[in-house]
Design a protein around this motif. Structure first.
Motif, PDB file in Angstrom:
ATOM      1  N   TRP A  71      12.024   5.267  -5.832  1.00 11.51           N
ATOM      2  CA  TRP A  71      10.805   5.662  -5.108  1.00 11.51           C
ATOM      3  C   TRP A  71      10.649   7.170  -5.219  1.00 11.51           C
ATOM      4  O   TRP A  71      11.607   7.928  -5.029  1.00 11.51           O
ATOM      5  N   GLU A 135       4.629   0.591  -9.257  1.00 11.93           N
ATOM      6  CA  GLU A 135       3.865   0.111  -8.108  1.00 11.93           C
ATOM      7  C   GLU A 135       3.477   1.310  -7.249  1.00 11.93           C
ATOM      8  O   GLU A 135       4.298   2.197  -6.995  1.00 11.93           O
ATOM      9  N   GLU A 137       2.111   2.897  -3.737  1.00 12.68           N
ATOM     10  CA  GLU A 137       2.038   2.650  -2.294  1.00 12.68           C
ATOM     11  C   GLU A 137       0.944   3.518  -1.692  1.00 12.68           C
ATOM     12  O   GLU A 137       0.862   4.713  -1.962  1.00 12.68           O
ATOM     13  N   THR A 138       0.119   2.894  -0.850  1.00 17.88           N
ATOM     14  CA  THR A 138      -0.993   3.636  -0.245  1.00 17.88           C
ATOM     15  C   THR A 138      -1.020   3.420   1.258  1.00 17.88           C
ATOM     16  O   THR A 138      -0.454   2.462   1.785  1.00 17.88           O
ATOM     17  N   LEU A 139      -1.732   4.335   1.927  1.00 17.81           N
ATOM     18  CA  LEU A 139      -1.930   4.242   3.377  1.00 17.81           C
ATOM     19  C   LEU A 139      -3.393   4.542   3.688  1.00 17.81           C
ATOM     20  O   LEU A 139      -3.989   5.466   3.117  1.00 17.81           O
ATOM     21  N   THR A 144      -0.984  -0.276   5.156  1.00 14.72           N
ATOM     22  CA  THR A 144      -0.430   0.048   3.846  1.00 14.72           C
ATOM     23  C   THR A 144      -0.739  -1.081   2.857  1.00 14.72           C
ATOM     24  O   THR A 144      -1.004  -2.222   3.252  1.00 14.72           O
ATOM     25  N   ARG A 145      -0.699  -0.740   1.602  1.00 16.79           N
ATOM     26  CA  ARG A 145      -0.759  -1.764   0.562  1.00 16.79           C
ATOM     27  C   ARG A 145      -0.040  -1.248  -0.672  1.00 16.79           C
ATOM     28  O   ARG A 145       0.158  -0.035  -0.838  1.00 16.79           O
ATOM     29  N   THR A 146       0.353  -2.182  -1.529  1.00 16.46           N
ATOM     30  CA  THR A 146       1.039  -1.852  -2.784  1.00 16.46           C
ATOM     31  C   THR A 146       0.190  -2.345  -3.931  1.00 16.46           C
ATOM     32  O   THR A 146      -0.191  -3.520  -3.979  1.00 16.46           O
ATOM     33  N   GLU A 165      -8.208   6.347   1.719  1.00 15.46           N
ATOM     34  CA  GLU A 165      -6.880   5.839   1.364  1.00 15.46           C
ATOM     35  C   GLU A 165      -6.079   6.925   0.643  1.00 15.46           C
ATOM     36  O   GLU A 165      -6.606   7.610  -0.240  1.00 15.46           O
ATOM     37  N   LEU A 167      -2.606   7.936  -1.552  1.00 21.01           N
ATOM     38  CA  LEU A 167      -1.444   7.527  -2.340  1.00 21.01           C
ATOM     39  C   LEU A 167      -0.222   8.225  -1.758  1.00 21.01           C
ATOM     40  O   LEU A 167      -0.157   9.451  -1.738  1.00 21.01           O
ATOM     41  N   THR A 168       0.737   7.443  -1.256  1.00 24.50           N
ATOM     42  CA  THR A 168       1.893   8.041  -0.577  1.00 24.50           C
ATOM     43  C   THR A 168       3.160   8.039  -1.423  1.00 24.50           C
ATOM     44  O   THR A 168       4.046   8.868  -1.210  1.00 24.50           O
ATOM     45  N   THR A 171       6.789   3.618  -6.991  1.00 24.47           N
ATOM     46  CA  THR A 171       8.114   3.090  -7.278  1.00 24.47           C
ATOM     47  C   THR A 171       8.174   2.631  -8.732  1.00 24.47           C
ATOM     48  O   THR A 171       7.212   2.071  -9.264  1.00 24.47           O
TER      49      THR A 171
END
Length: 291
Positions: A71, A135, A137-139, A144-146, A165, A167-168, A171
């Motif tokens: 990650w 992949e 990861e967003t918030l 959250t979603r992947t 949204e 991008l956090t 991975t």
């Protein structure tokens, strides 16, 4: 030229950042390293009333092994990615692509997430994300979603990210046995965006057949893309069953329209694309075969 007046926001956590994005709507833009956004603002190719800076936001920076994957926080600089022993050992394609990005001053400020979210078709990291099945990861205020990298890039400088949204993190799978990776690009000068490039990931089975392969293309269209038909045709075949030139021909055959600009005609860019795919494929297969 200078950008028009704008308001600057420095949230201290990701929830505050997405709250600002939701409140300000399309007048707001996230800034991380600013290596792409600031020049666009200065040239007034992009105009926003508010900038939401991620530099003080906790939890979106760092490199960690998590659940068998690596990650990397979206605000992690490209220089940090390039120096990471974890990335070099477990995600070598990412490590090899990093020195190709601009110059060290740019990599000291530019971020992994900024490059991927900006989605420049000629940039290295988006093509690497595609080649490695990364992949994202967003918030957002909805949670959250992947998102798989394969679905993330939707057009020129556009992605699946909603206005509110963020991008956090990204991975990447850890390299497996009998795997090989290579990235090749051609640019007018060192540090320039590529005229054309390719990122290749190959995994062989015990009999030397191609168990899995990914071919990411950049600089060859309005968005980074994979040569999915070529990948499917190669999977299950003996690694020596296709020459690098045949693989390159198949990959470029999927690109219906190659752009032309003052740096390269469409025909020249397509030719360079074939050369880059052939070189990257040859190196990746050799590495996988030598393991």
């Amino acid at each position: 030229m200078k950008p028009p007046p704008l308001s600057y926001h420095a949230p201290e956590d990701a929830a505050e950042a997405v709250g600002l994005l939701a409140e300000l709507g399309d007048e707001a833009k996230v800034i991380a390293g600013g290596q792409s956004l600031v020049p666009m603002l200065a040239l007034r190719l992009a105009v926003f009333g508010h900038l939401v800076d991620l530099r003080r936001v906790d939890g979106v920076r760092g490199i960690e092994r998590r659940d068998g994957r690596v990650w990397i926080g979206a605000a992690t600089t490209q220089a940090e990615v390039g120096r990471s022993e974890t990335v070099a050992a477990d995600v070598p394609l990412l490590a090899r692509a990093t020195p190709l990005i601009g110059h060290f001053q740019i990599r000291n400020r530019g971020t992994l997430g900024g490059s991927i979210a900006h989605a420049d078709a000629a940039a290295e990291y988006p093509a690497v994300a595609l080649a490695l099945d990364a992949e994202l990861e967003t918030l957002s205020p909805r949670g959250t979603r992947t998102l798989p990298a394969a679905e993330f890039f939707t057009g020129m400088w556009s992605t699946l990210l909603e206005e509110d949204e963020l991008l956090t993190g990204v991975t990447f799978p850890v390299r497996g046995p009998r795997s090989g990776f290579a990235v090749e690009e051609f640019a007018r000068r060192s540090g320039d965006f590529a005229i054309a490039g390719a990122a290749v990931a190959v995994e062989l089975d015990g009999a030397g057949r191609i168990a899995r392969c990914r071919i990411g293309l950049f600089g060859l269209g309005p968005t980074p893309r994979r040569a999915t038909a070529a990948e499917a045709e190669l999977t299950g075949r003996d690694a020596a069953g296709r020459t690098p030139e045949e693989v390159a021909e198949a990959a470029l055959a999927e690109v219906a329209s190659v752009p032309a600009d003052l740096h390269a005609s469409a025909d020249y860019r397509r030719h360079i694309g074939r050369v880059m795919v052939a070189r990257a494929w040859k190196r990746a297969v050799k590495e996988a075969s030598d393991v």
